[in-house]
Motif scaffolding. Structure first.
Motif, PDB file in Angstrom:
ATOM      1  N   GLY A 130       0.797  -1.219   0.000  1.00  0.00           N
ATOM      2  CA  GLY A 130       0.000   0.000   0.000  1.00  0.00           C
ATOM      3  C   GLY A 130       0.823   1.260   0.000  1.00  0.00           C
ATOM      4  O   GLY A 130       0.321   2.330   0.329  1.00  0.00           O
ATOM      5  N   GLY A 131       2.096   1.142  -0.377  1.00  0.00           N
ATOM      6  CA  GLY A 131       2.937   2.329  -0.467  1.00  0.00           C
ATOM      7  C   GLY A 131       3.637   2.717   0.810  1.00  0.00           C
ATOM      8  O   GLY A 131       4.164   3.821   0.919  1.00  0.00           O
ATOM      9  N   ASP A 132       3.676   1.819   1.793  1.00  0.00           N
ATOM     10  CA  ASP A 132       4.332   2.126   3.068  1.00  0.00           C
ATOM     11  C   ASP A 132       5.844   2.280   2.847  1.00  0.00           C
ATOM     12  O   ASP A 132       6.522   1.327   2.479  1.00  0.00           O
ATOM     13  N   PRO A 133       6.409   3.480   3.096  1.00  0.00           N
ATOM     14  CA  PRO A 133       7.846   3.661   2.865  1.00  0.00           C
ATOM     15  C   PRO A 133       8.719   3.068   3.955  1.00  0.00           C
ATOM     16  O   PRO A 133       9.911   2.845   3.738  1.00  0.00           O
ATOM     17  N   GLY A 134       8.157   2.800   5.134  1.00  0.00           N
ATOM     18  CA  GLY A 134       8.980   2.355   6.258  1.00  0.00           C
ATOM     19  C   GLY A 134       8.849   0.885   6.599  1.00  0.00           C
ATOM     20  O   GLY A 134       9.424   0.437   7.592  1.00  0.00           O
ATOM     21  N   LEU A 135       8.137   0.114   5.791  1.00  0.00           N
ATOM     22  CA  LEU A 135       7.959  -1.306   6.082  1.00  0.00           C
ATOM     23  C   LEU A 135       9.317  -1.995   6.138  1.00  0.00           C
ATOM     24  O   LEU A 135      10.145  -1.853   5.233  1.00  0.00           O
ATOM     25  N   ASP A 136       9.554  -2.756   7.209  1.00  0.00           N
ATOM     26  CA  ASP A 136      10.821  -3.466   7.314  1.00  0.00           C
ATOM     27  C   ASP A 136      10.587  -4.937   7.631  1.00  0.00           C
ATOM     28  O   ASP A 136       9.439  -5.398   7.751  1.00  0.00           O
ATOM     29  N   THR A 137      11.677  -5.681   7.764  1.00  0.00           N
ATOM     30  CA  THR A 137      11.572  -7.125   7.988  1.00  0.00           C
ATOM     31  C   THR A 137      10.838  -7.441   9.280  1.00  0.00           C
ATOM     32  O   THR A 137      10.072  -8.414   9.358  1.00  0.00           O
ATOM     33  N   ASN A 190       7.362  -2.260  -0.602  1.00  0.00           N
ATOM     34  CA  ASN A 190       8.768  -1.933  -0.374  1.00  0.00           C
ATOM     35  C   ASN A 190       9.220  -2.533   0.947  1.00  0.00           C
ATOM     36  O   ASN A 190       8.406  -2.800   1.833  1.00  0.00           O
ATOM     37  N   LEU A 191      10.530  -2.709   1.098  1.00  0.00           N
ATOM     38  CA  LEU A 191      11.052  -3.333   2.305  1.00  0.00           C
ATOM     39  C   LEU A 191      12.428  -2.767   2.623  1.00  0.00           C
ATOM     40  O   LEU A 191      13.299  -2.691   1.756  1.00  0.00           O
ATOM     41  N   ASN A 192      12.612  -2.397   3.891  1.00  0.00           N
ATOM     42  CA  ASN A 192      13.920  -1.920   4.370  1.00  0.00           C
ATOM     43  C   ASN A 192      14.460  -0.779   3.502  1.00  0.00           C
ATOM     44  O   ASN A 192      15.648  -0.735   3.181  1.00  0.00           O
ATOM     45  N   TYR A 193      13.565   0.123   3.119  1.00  0.00           N
ATOM     46  CA  TYR A 193      13.912   1.231   2.225  1.00  0.00           C
ATOM     47  C   TYR A 193      14.529   0.712   0.930  1.00  0.00           C
ATOM     48  O   TYR A 193      15.334   1.392   0.283  1.00  0.00           O
ATOM     49  N   ARG A 208      33.822 -14.459   3.601  1.00  0.00           N
ATOM     50  CA  ARG A 208      32.431 -14.872   3.826  1.00  0.00           C
ATOM     51  C   ARG A 208      31.539 -13.681   3.481  1.00  0.00           C
ATOM     52  O   ARG A 208      31.631 -12.607   4.093  1.00  0.00           O
ATOM     53  N   VAL A 209      30.676 -13.869   2.494  1.00  0.00           N
ATOM     54  CA  VAL A 209      29.834 -12.795   1.976  1.00  0.00           C
ATOM     55  C   VAL A 209      28.368 -13.118   2.268  1.00  0.00           C
ATOM     56  O   VAL A 209      27.916 -14.244   2.019  1.00  0.00           O
ATOM     57  N   THR A 210      27.634 -12.149   2.803  1.00  0.00           N
ATOM     58  CA  THR A 210      26.198 -12.331   3.047  1.00  0.00           C
ATOM     59  C   THR A 210      25.420 -11.180   2.425  1.00  0.00           C
ATOM     60  O   THR A 210      25.904 -10.046   2.357  1.00  0.00           O
ATOM     61  N   MET A 211      24.210 -11.500   1.981  1.00  0.00           N
ATOM     62  CA  MET A 211      23.253 -10.508   1.482  1.00  0.00           C
ATOM     63  C   MET A 211      21.955 -10.764   2.250  1.00  0.00           C
ATOM     64  O   MET A 211      21.303 -11.803   2.057  1.00  0.00           O
ATOM     65  N   GLU A 212      21.567  -9.820   3.113  1.00  0.00           N
ATOM     66  CA  GLU A 212      20.477 -10.060   4.052  1.00  0.00           C
ATOM     67  C   GLU A 212      19.484  -8.898   4.082  1.00  0.00           C
ATOM     68  O   GLU A 212      19.854  -7.739   3.889  1.00  0.00           O
ATOM     69  N   ALA A 213      18.239  -9.235   4.411  1.00  0.00           N
ATOM     70  CA  ALA A 213      17.191  -8.244   4.673  1.00  0.00           C
ATOM     71  C   ALA A 213      17.213  -7.942   6.165  1.00  0.00           C
ATOM     72  O   ALA A 213      16.308  -8.307   6.914  1.00  0.00           O
ATOM     73  N   ARG A 214      18.223  -7.270   6.602  1.00  0.00           N
ATOM     74  CA  ARG A 214      18.553  -7.189   8.026  1.00  0.00           C
ATOM     75  C   ARG A 214      17.797  -6.086   8.744  1.00  0.00           C
ATOM     76  O   ARG A 214      17.649  -4.962   8.258  1.00  0.00           O
ATOM     77  N   THR A 215      17.306  -6.424   9.935  1.00  0.00           N
ATOM     78  CA  THR A 215      16.890  -5.444  10.936  1.00  0.00           C
ATOM     79  C   THR A 215      17.564  -5.849  12.244  1.00  0.00           C
ATOM     80  O   THR A 215      18.327  -6.815  12.284  1.00  0.00           O
ATOM     81  N   LYS A 217      16.331  -7.284  14.723  1.00  0.00           N
ATOM     82  CA  LYS A 217      15.826  -8.557  15.246  1.00  0.00           C
ATOM     83  C   LYS A 217      15.955  -9.712  14.265  1.00  0.00           C
ATOM     84  O   LYS A 217      16.057 -10.868  14.666  1.00  0.00           O
ATOM     85  N   TYR A 218      15.947  -9.418  12.963  1.00  0.00           N
ATOM     86  CA  TYR A 218      15.918 -10.470  11.952  1.00  0.00           C
ATOM     87  C   TYR A 218      17.039 -10.265  10.929  1.00  0.00           C
ATOM     88  O   TYR A 218      17.396  -9.126  10.602  1.00  0.00           O
ATOM     89  N   ARG A 219      17.537 -11.401  10.389  1.00  0.00           N
ATOM     90  CA  ARG A 219      18.605 -11.346   9.403  1.00  0.00           C
ATOM     91  C   ARG A 219      18.406 -12.404   8.314  1.00  0.00           C
ATOM     92  O   ARG A 219      19.291 -13.196   8.041  1.00  0.00           O
ATOM     93  N   PRO A 220      17.253 -12.461   7.679  1.00  0.00           N
ATOM     94  CA  PRO A 220      17.044 -13.484   6.653  1.00  0.00           C
ATOM     95  C   PRO A 220      17.916 -13.246   5.421  1.00  0.00           C
ATOM     96  O   PRO A 220      18.016 -12.121   4.916  1.00  0.00           O
ATOM     97  N   ALA A 221      18.553 -14.300   4.946  1.00  0.00           N
ATOM     98  CA  ALA A 221      19.325 -14.215   3.709  1.00  0.00           C
ATOM     99  C   ALA A 221      18.360 -14.113   2.527  1.00  0.00           C
ATOM    100  O   ALA A 221      17.218 -14.593   2.581  1.00  0.00           O
TER     101      ALA A 221
END
Length: 497
Positions: A130-137, A190-193, A208-215, A217-221
């Motif tokens: 719905g256009g939320d600019p601040g939605l995060d993980t 949108n997610l995590n800006y 060791r390289v990671t790409m995560e949707a990090r907040t 509390k959460y760190r999903p790859a």
């Protein structure tokens, strides 16, 4: 020289020389009968000459509440059409606040197309942006938890995501280097800006390289964005759009001893859907591979939702932290509400510029986006000040602008300045601006705008040079010193009004 004649010369923007009868040296402003003025204020033309800012510098100052066509108190080249950079977010905030309202909230919904029986959904599951600019993980995890509380354990159909309620774009401004996190993709979901957290650490003689949707509390790859280390010295990053994924490479020589940075996500709706599927799986629900959905079906039912803070708070944070994605989403949402879904970011920016012309009688405003990131946007300082000083605007914008500390020529904080200043800054390479409000101790309120731009010098930069151009920091520092010098002058001249 009579006081009226001197002030008339000053207000004309110093475009004409003083009359022949005037003394050779510049007169200092004298105290006005109503209490305005200070004997030691440096003339504005002297400040402009001493600043050493190449290109064009323009400023305007007006009293809040004056008639729309009242003369400006002070100005220089007020009609100059310059890129506003992030100062343009003032217009975006006003546009969104007036069209959507300060209490508006953006909702992200989880919808079902069939009945839920004994934990099984006989239909499809749809994540709707719905256009939320601040939605995060963390917010997505909350939706997943509410979905589980609703009893959903199995989905017979597909898992869709819908980000098409607003125009979708791979980036905001195509002239920027690929890897800049402040130039991400845009959609209604949108997610995590729209950034992914890239981290690299030495481990056992390798990286060791990671790409995560990090907040916090959460760190999903994530799989939608990947990183490979390349044996080269430059460029530091390369980007390719392949098979619906963001494929990055980074120079091994640039890795140092380890580190992290945020990279932009070009497919934000798909990114959000992938992360949601990961969070659902951790809660015991395995969803099918996410698929895009352009049109929402009729007869859906809501399973869970997340609502954003009120728009007034979102606008305050946008002006404080100057987030480009937030500005684009506020502008796109306002245009969609006012006149229907626009075809693109530039189309929405044109609608916003037209709204400014019709609503506030502004001329010369031509925005190409809502964030000011695109350097083709133009906003004359006089138009900006006329907007800020218009009836009712200061009540909307002044409380959500950031405090501006007045500094003297040595860079020291001015003690007990005559004016209390709030404003919005804007910076691009060889473009710098500041606009906002200044209140005097005696109760006078003023709107101001200061824009500087060396557009030919900016245009000469290659795309690769735009992150750290030679001479850019020195130019910006001079432009900011000019802004402070003008504010200090106005503090001396108008601080007792």
């Amino acid at each position: 020289m009579p006081r009226r004649l001197f002030l008339g010369t000053l207000l004309a923007g110093f475009a004409r020389p003083l009359l022949a009868a005037a003394p050779a040296s510049s007169l200092r402003p004298r105290l006005r009968p109503e209490g305005l003025g200070a004997e030691e204020a440096t003339p504005a033309e002297t400040l402009l000459a001493e600043a050493g800012v190449t290109g064009i510098s323009s400023f305007a100052l007006a009293r809040v509440g004056d008639a729309p066509n009242a003369p400006l108190l002070e100005s220089h080249a007020p009609e100059a059409s310059l890129p506003p950079a992030s100062v343009g977010k003032c217009l975006t905030a006003l546009y969104a606040l007036e069209v959507l309202g300060p209490k508006h909230r953006f909702a992200t919904r989880l919808m079902a197309t069939g009945p839920l029986r004994n934990g099984r959904l006989d239909g499809d599951l749809i994540l709707v942006g719905g256009g939320d600019p601040g939605l995060d993980t963390t917010d997505l995890a909350g939706i997943a938890a509410r979905m589980k509380s609703a009893g959903l354990r199995e989905v017979a159909g597909k898992f869709y995501y819908h980000g098409s309620a607003l125009p979708e774009a791979r980036l905001i401004d195509a002239s920027q280097p690929d890897h800049l996190g402040y130039n991400p993709g845009v959609s209604a979901l949108n997610l995590n800006y729209n950034r992914v957290h890239f981290e690299w650490k030495p481990e056992g003689g390798k990286w060791r390289v990671t790409m995560e949707a990090r907040t916090k509390k959460y760190r999903p790859a994530v799989q939608i964005a990947s990183m490979q280390i390349a044996d080269r010295s430059s460029p530091v990053y390369t980007y390719a759009d392949r098979g619906g994924r963001d494929e990055w490479t980074v120079s091994r020589e640039a890795l140092g001893k380890g580190g992290a940075r945020w990279l932009p996500v070009r497919r934000p709706a798909a990114y959000a859907a992938e992360v949601f599927a990961t969070l659902a799986r951790s809660g015991g629900l395995v969803l099918k591979t996410p698929e895009p959905l352009r049109q929402l079906p009729q007869g859906m039912t809501e399973i869970a939702r997340h609502e954003s803070p009120q728009l007034g708070e979102i606008a305050r944070l946008m002006l404080r932290y100057s987030n480009n994605l937030t500005a684009e989403l506020l502008g796109l949402s306002a245009t969609t509400r006012a006149s229907g879904r626009p075809s693109s970011i530039p189309a929405s920016a044109r609608a916003m510029s037209q709204w400014a012309a019709e609503r506030y009688g502004l001329s010369g405003v031509a925005m190409v986006d809502h964030s000011g990131l695109g350097d083709a946007s133009r906003f004359p300082t006089e138009a900006l000040v006329r907007m800020l000083s218009a009836p009712g605007v200061s009540q909307r914008l002044q409380p959500i602008l950031k405090d501006v500390v007045l500094m003297d020529e040595q860079g020291r904080k001015v003690s007990r300045p005559g004016l209390t200043v709030v404003g919005k800054t804007g910076t691009l390479n060889f473009v710098s601006g500041l606009a906002g409000y200044a209140d005097s101790r005696a109760g006078g309120s003023y709107a101001f705008a200061i824009l500087s731009g060396d557009v030919p010098r900016r245009d000469a930069l290659s795309r690769a040079e735009r992150e750290r151009p030679r001479g850019g920091r020195t130019w910006t520092a001079r432009a900011r010193r000019l802004q402070q010098a003008l504010l200090l002058r106005w503090s001396q001249v108008y601080g007792s009004a």
